[in-house]
Write an enzyme that holds these catalytic residues in place. Structure first.
Site, PDB file in Angstrom:
ATOM      1  N   THR A 154       0.710  -1.149   0.083  1.00 54.11           N
ATOM      2  CA  THR A 154       0.109  -0.168   0.039  1.00 54.11           C
ATOM      3  C   THR A 154       0.957   1.266   0.033  1.00 54.11           C
ATOM      4  O   THR A 154       0.512   2.359  -0.569  1.00 54.11           O
ATOM      5  CB  THR A 154      -0.978  -0.162   1.087  1.00 54.11           C
ATOM      6  OG1 THR A 154      -1.516  -1.278   1.183  1.00 54.11           O
ATOM      7  CG2 THR A 154      -1.836   1.394   1.131  1.00 54.11           C
TER       8      THR A 154
ATOM      9  N   SER B 135       2.069  -8.416  -0.784  1.00 54.94           N
ATOM     10  CA  SER B 135       2.837  -8.945   0.304  1.00 54.94           C
ATOM     11  C   SER B 135       2.250 -10.401   0.736  1.00 54.94           C
ATOM     12  O   SER B 135       3.098 -11.300   1.184  1.00 54.94           O
ATOM     13  CB  SER B 135       3.186  -8.322   1.767  1.00 54.94           C
ATOM     14  OG  SER B 135       1.939  -8.107   2.580  1.00 54.94           O
TER      15      SER B 135
ATOM     16  N   THR C 159       1.946  -4.872   4.468  1.00 58.13           N
ATOM     17  CA  THR C 159       1.726  -5.395   6.042  1.00 58.13           C
ATOM     18  C   THR C 159       1.425  -6.546   6.233  1.00 58.13           C
ATOM     19  O   THR C 159       1.648  -7.279   7.297  1.00 58.13           O
ATOM     20  CB  THR C 159       0.901  -4.362   6.657  1.00 58.13           C
ATOM     21  OG1 THR C 159      -0.489  -4.455   5.993  1.00 58.13           O
ATOM     22  CG2 THR C 159       1.170  -2.857   6.512  1.00 58.13           C
TER      23      THR C 159
END
Length: 359
Positions: free
Chosen positions: A33, A78, A109
């Site tokens: 992001t 991710s 994240t």
């Protein structure tokens, strides 16, 4: 021959060249992001052009630093992070180690704690900061957390005391807190305080100033920096739950090529006392499968053998993971199985702290 993964990266971009700079940092973008922004033409999120970072974040240009940038050729979500990407990052840092005073890695994240944990084990005698950060909202959003996370991660990576880096380990910086990478977990998907280090104190708190907890910082040996580029992913995470049955567990432990299992147990390391479970675990241990006992709880530690519900695990050859996180446990197991530190004693390598991941 070991495959070289450096071809996975783009050419470097000079973000900010300061001829009087007192430090030089490399910012590495893997995806996530942090590096996205909304494009009104296509009406969706598209990759951000980091060559424009100074116009978007002018405060970055105020650092007395030279900043350079490099990216995965194909930035990834991710959720698609794999050991080959961890190896690529380790190789890149090793190649660039003497050229920079620190590294900031921009990462999605969802699996950041896994990547930070893996790199902590793969890099030995690391005496420079490797700071992971990311964001819950894209950089272009009005309320984005990306700005503060990136700016402070850069400041932490550049921090020095008596001419030496303050931080000399792999960390995650998120929402005003610096955490040891292999002690961190993602706990929130919709709040800015996405990460927590429950079993180890924060390494720093960022408020009006950055306050470092120097007693908690890792102190590596001053020896030549070394990386390991082999990992063994023939491992599983098995999470126990009330009602788990014999057939499922036997199937998992009979997976072809299986070498290690992180067993997520209840509370302080407890498991059902069913005879069949003890038999499955004992048989697996006798076949050479390494089993590491990790608590499902966010905080606390495994006290294997304290209660009747964990004594049978001891008898079955299960190893106590103490207060290690699941993310650190599975990546440490990949590292240990492939590299066999501690004179090739796998059990000792898992029971003892290698990079400050447990106590």
């Amino acid at each position: 021959m070991q495959k070289n993964f450096l071809g996975m990266f783009s050419d470097k971009i000079n973000l900010h060249i300061n001829p009087d700079a007192q430090g030089r940092l490399l910012i590495i973008y893997t995806g996530g992001t942090m590096g996205m922004h909304y494009d009104p033409m296509v009406k969706s999120l598209v990759p951000f052009n980091f060559s424009d970072i100074i116009s978007t974040l002018p405060e970055v240009g105020r650092f007395n630093l030279t900043l350079e940038f490099i990216s995965f050729l194909r930035p990834i979500d991710s959720s698609n992070m794999k050991p080959i990407h961890w190896i690529a990052l380790a190789e890149l840092i090793h190649e660039q180690y003497q050229k920079y005073d620190g590294f900031v890695i921009l990462h999605g994240t969802d699996t950041m704690a896994y990547t930070a944990s893996a790199l902590s084990f793969m890099m030995e005698n690391l005496n420079k900061p490797v700071i992971f950060t990311g964001a819950q909202l894209p950089l272009s959003e009005v309320r984005s957390d990306a700005r503060e996370n990136l700016v402070t991660a850069i400041e932490i990576a550049a921090a020095r005391k008596d001419g030496k880096p303050v931080v000399k380990e792999v960390c995650i910086y998120f929402n005003h807190a610096l955490m040891r990478g292999n002690r961190s977990k993602k706990l929130q998907s919709s709040h800015f305080d996405a990460f927590l280090s429950e079993n180890y104190p924060n390494l720093a708190e960022a408020g009006v100033s950055i306050e470092f907890n120097e007693t908690a910082l890792y102190s590596p040996a001053y020896k030549p920096f070394k990386i390991y580029t082999v990992l063994d992913s023939n491992v599983l995470i098995v999470k126990l739950f009330p009602g788990i049955n014999k057939e499922v567990v036997e199937c998992l432990f009979n997976t072809a090529g299986l070498k290690g299992v992180v067993l997520e147990t209840f509370g302080s390391g407890n498991a059902p006392t069913d005879k069949w479970l003890e038999d499955v675990l004992k048989e697996a241990s006798e076949k050479g499968i390494v089993i590491l006992n990790v608590s499902q709880c966010i905080g606390g530690t495994v006290f294997q053998g304290r209660y009747d519900t964990s004594r049978h695990l001891e008898k079955s050859g299960v190893i106590s993971g103490k207060n290690i996180t699941t993310e650190a446990a599975i990546t440490k197991m990949m590292f240990v199985l492939a590299n066999k530190p501690f004179n090739e004693n796998i059990r000792a390598s898992l029971e003892e702290s290698i990079r400050g991941e447990m106590d």
